[in-house]
Design an enzyme around this catalytic site. Structure first.
Site, mmCIF file in Angstrom:
data_model
loop_
_atom_site.group_PDB
_atom_site.id
_atom_site.type_symbol
_atom_site.label_atom_id
_atom_site.label_comp_id
_atom_site.label_asym_id
_atom_site.label_seq_id
_atom_site.Cartn_x
_atom_site.Cartn_y
_atom_site.Cartn_z
ATOM 1 C CD GLU A 13 -27.751 -34.746 -7.321
ATOM 2 O OE1 GLU A 13 -28.005 -34.114 -8.350
ATOM 3 O OE2 GLU A 13 -26.768 -35.512 -7.237
ATOM 4 C CE LYS A 173 -25.611 -27.948 -19.858
ATOM 5 N NZ LYS A 173 -25.421 -27.536 -18.465
ATOM 6 C CG MET A 175 -22.878 -31.618 -14.817
ATOM 7 S SD MET A 175 -22.428 -30.331 -13.626
ATOM 8 C CE MET A 175 -20.690 -30.187 -13.910
ATOM 9 C CG ASP A 199 -31.259 -26.312 -13.968
ATOM 10 O OD1 ASP A 199 -30.866 -27.187 -13.172
ATOM 11 O OD2 ASP A 199 -30.881 -26.254 -15.151
HETATM 12 N N1 ADE Z 1 -27.731 -30.624 -12.834
HETATM 13 C C1 ADE Z 1 -28.867 -29.977 -12.574
HETATM 14 N N2 ADE Z 1 -29.110 -29.026 -13.510
HETATM 15 C C2 ADE Z 1 -28.095 -29.079 -14.383
HETATM 16 C C3 ADE Z 1 -27.757 -28.362 -15.554
HETATM 17 N N3 ADE Z 1 -28.533 -27.387 -16.022
HETATM 18 N N4 ADE Z 1 -26.620 -28.697 -16.199
HETATM 19 C C4 ADE Z 1 -25.819 -29.680 -15.733
HETATM 20 N N5 ADE Z 1 -26.082 -30.393 -14.636
HETATM 21 C C5 ADE Z 1 -27.210 -30.101 -13.961
#
Ligand code: ADE
Length: 241
Positions: A13, A173, A175, A199
């Site tokens: 990233e 979403k 992390m 995603d």
């Molecule tokens: N980073 C990128 N896509 C993610 C997802 N679906 N959940 C958690 N972190 C992410």
């Protein structure tokens, strides 16, 4: 000169930003810690970028909340910035209008997987909402959409996670952001989260596959929008100096 520190979890990233800004790796960080720092100048801004580094046991990027907490603490200790930008990737719901490669700014940041059903105070502590007024202001100026950035420690999504995420109007979403916000709150440090979608969590494809296929595209789009943000901050600091 205004000091900006960017916290970026994964090397993949961060690379487009490091290259675009011509940042050079520094040896400032504690060598016992995994995080890595890169520094340089952009226009009238002093820029530091800290990544979470890689895990020495498993050889993968240190994603998730503990590495983000440590990296943010180390970054604040070393660089004492005026502003933190958390730049990263995220998942989104296509039925909320998210598309791969879209970039959002977090109007609010929270945890979604810290469930502590021991009364209102523990529940609120588990969720930990961090409103980001500055991000809303900047997003309006940049004409970027805003989202509720929801942090947890799993890439996949359990039915319980989904039920909680779907209580929010527009979810990204990821992390790290809420852990970064928690550290920043101790320093009363403004935080702006910029998140690029890799995603779609409600698509028929697996999240991990979509994430891997779209990481480069999302990271490039992230770089483009973070540059626009830095241009705006540089302009604002000119008129404030
Ligand atoms: N980073 C990128 N896509 C993610 C997802 N679906 N959940 C958690 N972190 C992410």
């Amino acid at each position: 000169m205004k000091k900006i520190t960017m916290i970026v979890a994964m090397k993949q990233e961060a690379v487009p930003l490091i290259e675009k800004l011509g940042l050079a790796q520094t040896s400032d960080t504690n060598p016992l810690l995994p995080c890595k720092a890169f520094s340089g100048e952009y226009k009238n801004l002093s820029i530091n970028l800290v990544t979470n580094g890689s895990d020495s046991v498993h050889g993968v990027e240190n994603v998730g909340t503990q590495p983000a907490t440590l990296a943010t603490y180390e970054a604040l200790r070393l660089f004492s910035p005026d502003l933190i930008i958390n730049a990263g990737t995220c998942g989104g719901f296509s039925d909320h209008g998210c598309k791969i490669g879209d970039v959002y700014m977090g109007e609010r940041i929270r945890f979604f997987d810290r469930r502590i059903p021991m009364g209102d105070h523990y529940e609120a502590y588990g969720d930990s909402n961090y409103p980001c007024e500055l991000a809303v202001e900047l997003a309006q100026k940049l004409d970027l959409p805003t989202s509720i950035v929801c942090t947890g420690n799993s890439l996949d999504m359990s039915p319980t996670d989904e039920a909680i995420l779907r209580q929010e109007p527009l979810v990204n979403k990821e992390m790290e952001a809420a852990a970064i916000a928690w550290v920043a709150s101790h320093y009363q440090m403004p935080l702006v989260a910029v998140k690029s979608v890799t995603d779609l969590m409600d698509s028929e494809h697996g999240t991990a596959d979509e994430f891997s296929s779209n990481l480069a595209l999302a990271s490039k789009n992230l770089q483009v929008e973070v540059l626009r943000l830095l241009d705006l901050l540089a302009q604002q600091s000119l008129t404030q100096d």
